[in-house]
Design a protein around this motif. Structure first.
Motif, mmCIF file in Angstrom:
data_model
loop_
_atom_site.group_PDB
_atom_site.id
_atom_site.type_symbol
_atom_site.label_atom_id
_atom_site.label_comp_id
_atom_site.label_asym_id
_atom_site.label_seq_id
_atom_site.Cartn_x
_atom_site.Cartn_y
_atom_site.Cartn_z
ATOM 1 N N VAL A 94 187.611 38.127 -19.377
ATOM 2 C CA VAL A 94 187.251 39.015 -18.271
ATOM 3 C C VAL A 94 187.186 40.435 -18.836
ATOM 4 C CG1 VAL A 94 187.994 39.991 -16.067
ATOM 5 C CG2 VAL A 94 188.321 37.544 -16.539
ATOM 6 N N ALA A 95 186.124 41.160 -18.511
ATOM 7 C CA ALA A 95 185.982 42.546 -18.950
ATOM 8 C C ALA A 95 185.517 43.393 -17.767
ATOM 9 C CB ALA A 95 184.991 42.660 -20.106
ATOM 10 N N VAL A 96 186.117 44.562 -17.612
ATOM 11 C CA VAL A 96 185.808 45.456 -16.489
ATOM 12 C C VAL A 96 185.611 46.873 -17.027
ATOM 13 C CG1 VAL A 96 186.590 46.350 -14.268
ATOM 14 C CG2 VAL A 96 187.246 44.027 -14.979
ATOM 15 N N PRO A 97 184.467 47.511 -16.725
ATOM 16 C CA PRO A 97 184.281 48.907 -17.165
ATOM 17 C C PRO A 97 185.365 49.808 -16.598
ATOM 18 C CG PRO A 97 182.195 47.962 -16.416
ATOM 19 C CD PRO A 97 183.277 46.986 -16.035
ATOM 20 N N THR A 98 185.749 50.810 -17.369
ATOM 21 C CA THR A 98 186.768 51.751 -16.878
ATOM 22 C C THR A 98 186.180 52.808 -15.956
ATOM 23 O OG1 THR A 98 186.496 52.975 -18.943
ATOM 24 C CG2 THR A 98 188.330 51.426 -18.823
ATOM 25 N N ALA A 99 184.889 53.093 -16.099
ATOM 26 C CA ALA A 99 184.248 54.050 -15.197
ATOM 27 C C ALA A 99 184.201 53.476 -13.781
ATOM 28 C CB ALA A 99 182.838 54.364 -15.680
ATOM 29 N N ALA A 100 184.337 54.334 -12.806
ATOM 30 C CA ALA A 100 184.334 53.888 -11.408
ATOM 31 C C ALA A 100 182.977 53.291 -11.031
ATOM 32 C CB ALA A 100 184.662 55.059 -10.493
ATOM 33 N N TRP A 101 183.027 52.297 -10.161
ATOM 34 C CA TRP A 101 181.814 51.730 -9.576
ATOM 35 C C TRP A 101 181.371 52.649 -8.441
ATOM 36 C CZ3 TRP A 101 178.076 48.345 -10.399
ATOM 37 C CH2 TRP A 101 177.294 47.898 -9.320
ATOM 38 N N THR A 102 180.128 53.139 -8.490
ATOM 39 C CA THR A 102 179.688 54.163 -7.537
ATOM 40 C C THR A 102 178.508 53.723 -6.673
ATOM 41 O OG1 THR A 102 178.215 55.140 -9.211
ATOM 42 C CG2 THR A 102 180.472 55.997 -9.068
ATOM 43 N N LYS A 103 178.178 52.434 -6.704
ATOM 44 C CA LYS A 103 176.980 51.982 -6.001
ATOM 45 C C LYS A 103 177.283 51.352 -4.653
ATOM 46 C CE LYS A 103 174.592 51.256 -10.391
ATOM 47 N NZ LYS A 103 173.886 50.291 -11.274
ATOM 48 N N GLY A 104 178.453 51.595 -4.127
ATOM 49 C CA GLY A 104 178.789 51.084 -2.806
ATOM 50 C C GLY A 104 179.503 49.749 -2.866
ATOM 51 N N GLY A 105 180.497 49.588 -1.991
ATOM 52 C CA GLY A 105 181.243 48.348 -1.951
ATOM 53 C C GLY A 105 182.127 48.183 -3.173
ATOM 54 N N SER A 106 182.634 46.976 -3.354
ATOM 55 C CA SER A 106 183.480 46.671 -4.498
ATOM 56 C C SER A 106 182.635 46.347 -5.724
ATOM 57 C CB SER A 106 184.387 45.483 -4.174
ATOM 58 O OG SER A 106 185.229 45.780 -3.071
ATOM 59 N N ARG A 107 183.207 46.535 -6.896
ATOM 60 C CA ARG A 107 182.480 46.249 -8.126
ATOM 61 C C ARG A 107 182.082 44.766 -8.167
ATOM 62 N NH1 ARG A 107 182.538 49.044 -12.930
ATOM 63 N NH2 ARG A 107 184.530 50.059 -12.417
ATOM 64 N N PRO A 108 180.823 44.459 -8.515
ATOM 65 C CA PRO A 108 180.387 43.067 -8.616
ATOM 66 C C PRO A 108 180.802 42.453 -9.955
ATOM 67 C CG PRO A 108 178.563 44.504 -9.139
ATOM 68 C CD PRO A 108 179.712 45.398 -8.755
ATOM 69 N N THR A 109 180.751 41.148 -10.005
ATOM 70 C CA THR A 109 181.121 40.399 -11.205
ATOM 71 C C THR A 109 179.997 39.458 -11.601
ATOM 72 O OG1 THR A 109 183.467 40.447 -10.612
ATOM 73 C CG2 THR A 109 182.780 38.773 -12.198
ATOM 74 N N VAL A 110 179.690 39.423 -12.891
ATOM 75 C CA VAL A 110 178.745 38.444 -13.429
ATOM 76 C C VAL A 110 179.540 37.294 -14.027
ATOM 77 C CG1 VAL A 110 176.938 37.988 -15.129
ATOM 78 C CG2 VAL A 110 176.981 40.178 -13.914
ATOM 79 N N ALA A 111 179.372 36.112 -13.466
ATOM 80 C CA ALA A 111 179.956 34.902 -14.038
ATOM 81 C C ALA A 111 179.019 34.447 -15.156
ATOM 82 C CB ALA A 111 180.083 33.816 -12.974
ATOM 83 N N PHE A 112 179.507 34.454 -16.380
ATOM 84 C CA PHE A 112 178.649 34.282 -17.559
ATOM 85 C C PHE A 112 179.069 33.056 -18.358
ATOM 86 C CE2 PHE A 112 177.433 35.100 -21.975
ATOM 87 C CZ PHE A 112 176.110 35.502 -21.833
ATOM 88 N N ASN A 113 178.069 32.243 -18.726
ATOM 89 C CA ASN A 113 178.306 31.105 -19.610
ATOM 90 C C ASN A 113 177.484 31.310 -20.872
ATOM 91 O OD1 ASN A 113 179.382 27.924 -19.045
ATOM 92 N ND2 ASN A 113 178.074 28.250 -20.824
ATOM 93 N N PRO A 114 178.115 31.335 -22.051
ATOM 94 C CA PRO A 114 177.359 31.573 -23.273
ATOM 95 C C PRO A 114 176.488 30.393 -23.647
ATOM 96 C CG PRO A 114 179.602 30.946 -23.817
ATOM 97 C CD PRO A 114 179.550 31.113 -22.317
ATOM 98 N N GLY A 115 175.536 30.649 -24.530
ATOM 99 C CA GLY A 115 174.781 29.563 -25.134
ATOM 100 C C GLY A 115 175.655 28.799 -26.108
ATOM 101 N N THR A 116 175.089 27.777 -26.721
ATOM 102 C CA THR A 116 175.843 26.880 -27.594
ATOM 103 C C THR A 116 176.548 27.631 -28.723
ATOM 104 O OG1 THR A 116 174.264 25.108 -27.144
ATOM 105 C CG2 THR A 116 175.674 24.859 -29.081
ATOM 106 N N LEU A 117 177.843 27.338 -28.888
ATOM 107 C CA LEU A 117 178.641 27.960 -29.945
ATOM 108 C C LEU A 117 179.298 26.946 -30.864
ATOM 109 C CD1 LEU A 117 180.402 30.722 -27.834
ATOM 110 C CD2 LEU A 117 178.415 30.978 -29.319
ATOM 111 N N GLY A 118 179.329 25.682 -30.472
ATOM 112 C CA GLY A 118 180.037 24.653 -31.214
ATOM 113 C C GLY A 118 181.050 23.976 -30.320
ATOM 114 N N SER A 119 181.625 22.871 -30.789
ATOM 115 C CA SER A 119 182.430 22.015 -29.920
ATOM 116 C C SER A 119 183.933 22.106 -30.109
ATOM 117 C CB SER A 119 181.996 20.552 -30.105
ATOM 118 O OG SER A 119 180.687 20.362 -29.625
ATOM 119 N N GLY A 120 184.396 22.556 -31.263
ATOM 120 C CA GLY A 120 185.830 22.604 -31.500
ATOM 121 C C GLY A 120 186.485 23.815 -30.871
#
Length: 423
Positions: A94-120
């Motif tokens: 989880v990563a959150v910018p330290t600068a304040a969110w200024t675009k209204g409402g609460s800061r949004p979150t991107v749920a992110f899944n990486p591309g293939t990295l390996g299985s172990g």
């Protein structure tokens, strides 16, 4: 060439991950983020808590992310649900910018899944983001979201706990893990993310498959999350079509990952008994290598060379397990865009937000026909879908070429702008 055993059991899939005995249970959620790496990734056989419960966290620096704004980041361990409905422990960042969110409402979150990295376990995205290994390519995409002011909840996916194997392109596992890390991100001690923050879903390649499954499962699995959009590129929507193209190709390693993952999620199905010596060695190769190593080991490999009876893909799909379930049926369960419909439609998977799908014009790994067909299934189902296939790039570079479009698409949704779609 060690690829045959891999496909003796099916095509693309998943592995069991069972949470940690030393991590806090849901009943004793962490008060601090002082967990060790050993606690974050340790194996376990009994997971307690509800999906999305935070089990452990550790503040880290994202050494694998360049050009990012000021931010705070944590490795996290949390509860999720696998394809069989069993609770599992999953890791992520989880990563959150330290600068304040200024675009209204609460800061949004991107749920992110990486591309293939390996299985172990050593290949986990959270390990790589923190600089423990550099065999990944998603750091700039994380930076792009952070520079837009978005929080990131990036799942490793199921199966990166020590002693486990990643459940590669298993739709239910991937979708659950994506949604649950958003829940977990809001429980970090001293964290700033709010329950009413909007959510976008994003991923490319394996991550694109996960993103569509997250979109499909959002309404039924995590209805309290305000998901407003999803972006998915390079999607292997039909695993049979994808497997046929990968078998014997330079990219057969992706098929190897898939087969081992399926076996891990469905150990009751015939697998080990089908293999020859090359197949048994192939399993170990998948576990000990990450992305580039796996591709190198299995370049040009064919599944027929890894089973005692030289079984073809079609032969493997027909093999039955307990209750008469075939490997082909398990593979088909992972198909993206089946049973979908818009909000209020009564479809099995209702999607009430816009979706952006994309691929490169020079795509050479995932067959065009399955990517195009996945988009068409979304359009036919009445899902608000934006499609772009004009990036003059091949598979990997499309991930970067589309990054700004993906970020703008999701941030337009965060700001409440309409998406017209182009079905």
């Amino acid at each position: 060439m060690r690829f045959r055993s891999l496909f003796s059991a099916g095509v693309l899939g998943a592995a069991l991950a069972v949470p940690l005995l030393t991590a806090p249970s849901a009943a004793a959620a962490p008060w601090t983020c002082w967990a060790s790496d050993d606690q974050i990734y340790a194996a376990a056989n009994n997971v307690q808590g509800a999906p999305g419960d935070l089990l452990a966290c550790r503040e880290v620096k994202l050494e694998g992310v360049r050009n990012a704004p000021g931010h705070k980041a944590w490795k996290v361990r949390y509860v999720s649900t696998d394809a069989k409905g069993e609770k599992v422990a999953v890791t992520g960042t989880v990563a959150v910018p330290t600068a304040a969110w200024t675009k209204g409402g609460s800061r949004p979150t991107v749920a992110f899944n990486p591309g293939t990295l390996g299985s172990g376990p050593q290949c986990a995205f959270s390990r790589q983001l923190a600089g423990q290994k550099q065999d990944m390519y998603e750091g700039d995409n994380i930076a792009t979201f952070l520079n837009a002011g978005d929080a990131i909840a990036a799942t490793d996916g199921v199966g990166y706990i020590d002693g486990e194997v990643h459940t590669y392109v298993n739709g239910a596992n991937a979708g659950h893990a994506l949604l649950d890390i958003v829940r977990a991100s809001r429980q970090i001690p001293g964290g700033s993310l709010k329950a009413d923050g909007k959510v976008g879903i994003s991923g490319y390649s394996e991550g694109g498959h996960a993103a569509l499954w997250g979109a499909q499962l959002a309404e039924s699995y995590a209805p309290e999350l305000d998901v407003v959009g999803a972006a998915a590129g390079g999607v292997p929507g039909d695993l049979r079509v994808t497997a046929a193209a990968l078998n014997g190709s330079l990219f057969a390693g992706f098929l190897a990952d898939a087969l081992i993952g399926l076996n891990a999620q469905y150990p009751e199905m015939p697998f080990g008994e089908l293999m020859n010596d090359s197949g048994r060695r192939a399993v170990e190769d998948v576990k000990k290598n990450c992305l580039l190593g796996t591709l190198a080991v299995f370049a040009g490999a064919r599944v027929e060379n890894f089973t005692t009876d030289k079984l073809t893909l079609d032969d493997l799909y027909a093999i039955e397990g307990p209750g008469g379930v075939t490997w082909g049926e398990i593979v088909d369960r992972q198909k993206a865009g089946v049973g979908i419909g818009p909000a209020g439609s009564g479809a099995r998977y209702e999607i009430g937000f816009p979706v952006f799908q994309y691929r490169g014009w020079l795509e050479e790994i995932i067959p065009h026909e399955t990517e195009d067909a996945t988009r068409q299934r979304y359009c036919d189902a009445g899902i608000n879908t934006t499609w772009k296939n004009t990036y003059m790039s091949e598979h990997l570079s499309t991930d970067w070429a589309a990054a700004q479009d993906v970020t703008e698409f999701l941030n337009d949704r965060f700001e409440g702008k309409p998406a017209d779609g182009n079905c």
